[in-house]
Design an enzyme around this catalytic site. Structure first.
Site, PDB file in Angstrom:
ATOM      1  N   LYS A  40       0.812  -1.199   0.000  1.00 54.62           N
ATOM      2  CA  LYS A  40       0.000   0.000   0.000  1.00 54.62           C
ATOM      3  C   LYS A  40       0.850   1.256   0.000  1.00 54.62           C
ATOM      4  O   LYS A  40       0.394   2.353  -0.347  1.00 54.62           O
ATOM      5  CB  LYS A  40      -0.874   0.039   1.278  1.00 54.62           C
ATOM      6  N   GLY A  41       2.090   1.111   0.443  1.00 56.04           N
ATOM      7  CA  GLY A  41       2.913   2.271   0.768  1.00 56.04           C
ATOM      8  C   GLY A  41       3.125   3.260  -0.362  1.00 56.04           C
ATOM      9  O   GLY A  41       3.278   4.458  -0.127  1.00 56.04           O
ATOM     10  N   GLU A 106       7.820   2.449  -5.947  1.00 51.60           N
ATOM     11  CA  GLU A 106       7.906   1.955  -4.574  1.00 51.60           C
ATOM     12  C   GLU A 106       8.091   3.120  -3.619  1.00 51.60           C
ATOM     13  O   GLU A 106       8.737   4.113  -3.965  1.00 51.60           O
ATOM     14  CB  GLU A 106       9.108   1.019  -4.429  1.00 51.60           C
ATOM     15  N   ASP A 110      14.628  -1.077   0.719  1.00 55.68           N
ATOM     16  CA  ASP A 110      15.281  -1.400   1.993  1.00 55.68           C
ATOM     17  C   ASP A 110      16.288  -2.531   1.759  1.00 55.68           C
ATOM     18  O   ASP A 110      17.388  -2.292   1.260  1.00 55.68           O
ATOM     19  CB  ASP A 110      14.168  -1.763   2.984  1.00 55.68           C
ATOM     20  N   LYS A 138      17.253   3.171   1.596  1.00 54.29           N
ATOM     21  CA  LYS A 138      18.140   2.932   2.740  1.00 54.29           C
ATOM     22  C   LYS A 138      19.270   2.037   2.268  1.00 54.29           C
ATOM     23  O   LYS A 138      19.224   0.814   2.445  1.00 54.29           O
ATOM     24  CB  LYS A 138      17.386   2.198   3.855  1.00 54.29           C
ATOM     25  N   PHE A 159      13.410   3.974  11.446  1.00 52.62           N
ATOM     26  CA  PHE A 159      12.051   3.517  11.142  1.00 52.62           C
ATOM     27  C   PHE A 159      11.217   4.740  10.772  1.00 52.62           C
ATOM     28  O   PHE A 159      10.997   5.622  11.602  1.00 52.62           O
ATOM     29  CB  PHE A 159      11.443   2.802  12.351  1.00 52.62           C
ATOM     30  N   VAL A 160      10.787   4.794   9.521  1.00 53.07           N
ATOM     31  CA  VAL A 160      10.081   5.988   9.053  1.00 53.07           C
ATOM     32  C   VAL A 160       8.616   5.685   8.738  1.00 53.07           C
ATOM     33  O   VAL A 160       8.275   4.590   8.286  1.00 53.07           O
ATOM     34  CB  VAL A 160      10.761   6.617   7.823  1.00 53.07           C
ATOM     35  N   ASP A 166       3.782   3.073   6.912  1.00 52.75           N
ATOM     36  CA  ASP A 166       3.010   2.791   8.135  1.00 52.75           C
ATOM     37  C   ASP A 166       3.835   2.166   9.249  1.00 52.75           C
ATOM     38  O   ASP A 166       4.947   1.666   9.036  1.00 52.75           O
ATOM     39  CB  ASP A 166       1.867   1.832   7.816  1.00 52.75           C
ATOM     40  N   ARG A 172      -0.015   6.349   7.872  1.00 51.12           N
ATOM     41  CA  ARG A 172       0.137   6.442   6.409  1.00 51.12           C
ATOM     42  C   ARG A 172      -0.297   7.820   5.900  1.00 51.12           C
ATOM     43  O   ARG A 172       0.168   8.277   4.866  1.00 51.12           O
ATOM     44  CB  ARG A 172      -0.700   5.368   5.711  1.00 51.12           C
TER      45      ARG A 172
HETATM   46  C1  PRP Z   1       7.666  -2.002   2.150  1.00 52.16           C
HETATM   47  C2  PRP Z   1       7.869  -1.228   0.864  1.00 52.16           C
HETATM   48  C3  PRP Z   1       8.473  -2.242  -0.065  1.00 52.16           C
HETATM   49  C4  PRP Z   1       9.242  -3.136   0.865  1.00 52.16           C
HETATM   50  C5  PRP Z   1      10.691  -2.774   0.800  1.00 52.16           C
HETATM   51  O1  PRP Z   1       6.437  -2.660   2.096  1.00 52.16           O
HETATM   52  O2  PRP Z   1       6.666  -0.725   0.352  1.00 52.16           O
HETATM   53  O3  PRP Z   1       7.503  -2.965  -0.778  1.00 52.16           O
HETATM   54  O4  PRP Z   1       8.744  -2.929   2.185  1.00 52.16           O
HETATM   55  O5  PRP Z   1      11.442  -3.613   1.637  1.00 52.16           O
HETATM   56  P1  PRP Z   1      12.599  -4.548   1.103  1.00 52.16           P
HETATM   57  O6  PRP Z   1      13.492  -3.736   0.218  1.00 52.16           O
HETATM   58  O7  PRP Z   1      13.293  -4.964   2.377  1.00 52.16           O
HETATM   59  O8  PRP Z   1      11.983  -5.712   0.388  1.00 52.16           O
HETATM   60  P2  PRP Z   1       5.654  -3.162   3.389  1.00 52.16           P
HETATM   61  O9  PRP Z   1       5.937  -4.633   3.576  1.00 52.16           O
HETATM   62  O10 PRP Z   1       5.961  -2.280   4.548  1.00 52.16           O
HETATM   63  O11 PRP Z   1       4.118  -3.042   2.943  1.00 52.16           O
HETATM   64  P3  PRP Z   1       3.205  -1.735   2.738  1.00 52.16           P
HETATM   65  O12 PRP Z   1       3.699  -1.038   1.491  1.00 52.16           O
HETATM   66  O13 PRP Z   1       1.821  -2.277   2.555  1.00 52.16           O
HETATM   67  O14 PRP Z   1       3.329  -0.872   3.967  1.00 52.16           O
END
Ligand code: PRP
Length: 189
Positions: A40-41, A106, A110, A138, A159-160, A166, A172
């Protein structure tokens, strides 16, 4: 008690998103674009970005889940969490990407696990071109050798939340991107 501290203000975000949209517009060379946002992010970033891109554009959404030893949100904040490496597609695109100029959107890059999975998956559709736009990066957290073509901001390992990001589905809708601290160590999203 949790504490929020502004890392990137709404004005900083808006200015950077405008710059990114200009670069994407220039690189498109007049060709249409298909944006693919990762739920969703990325929803808020995508909506701000596409409205400033000055070529014919449309968008899709996909969703993934990471499974394995994902801890509770509180544990995520307290202890560094390394994903097990298993990513699953939970919502696919509604149209073929074949022959299209695709930009994957995205909110945050991370470990790179999700992006590595999605690049492989979406490039399998045989798009005409494939690029990646991330708002936050990051680099110190990277486990997979993957980079974005367009990056908004490189940020430290904090942690942002906010602007789509979220903590246990909260925050969010914050207009700023904030560091969330609970008095212990920090962690990834
Ligand atoms: C977050 C972000 C990416 C992923 C990145 O999603 O939106 O999809 O983590 O992390 P990575 O590089 O370690 O794979 P999240 O799981 O928090 O879901 P959300 O978007 O629904 O909050």
């Amino acid at each position: 008690m949790s504490e929020l501290k502004v890392l990137l203000s709404r004005q900083q975000i808006a200015e950077r998103v405008t710059e990114m949209a200009k670069q994407i517009t220039a690189d498109a060379k007049g060709e249409p674009l298909l944006f693919v946002g990762v739920l969703k992010g990325a929803a808020i970033f995508l909506s701000d970005l596409v409205r400033q891109v000055e070529v014919d554009a449309t968008f899709e959404f996909i969703a993934v889940s990471t499974y394995g030893n994902r801890p509770t949100p509180t544990q995520e904040l307290r202890h560094a969490w390394d994903s097990t490496g298993e990513v699953k597609l939970t919502k696919d695109v509604d149209q073929s990407l074949r022959g299209k100029n695709v930009i994957l959107v995205e909110d945050i890059l991370d470990t790179g696990l999700t992006l590595t999975f999605l690049k492989r998956l979406l490039q399998g559709h045989q798009p005409k071109s494939f690029r990646v736009a991330v708002l936050l990066d990051k680099p110190s957290r990277r486990k997979m050798p993957v980079e974005a073509d367009y990056t908004g901001f490189q940020i430290p390992d904090e942690f942002v939340v906010g602007y789509g990001l979220d903590y246990a589905e909260r925050y969010r809708n914050l207009a700023d991107i904030c560091v969330l601290r609970n008095g212990t160590s920090t962690n990834e999203n």
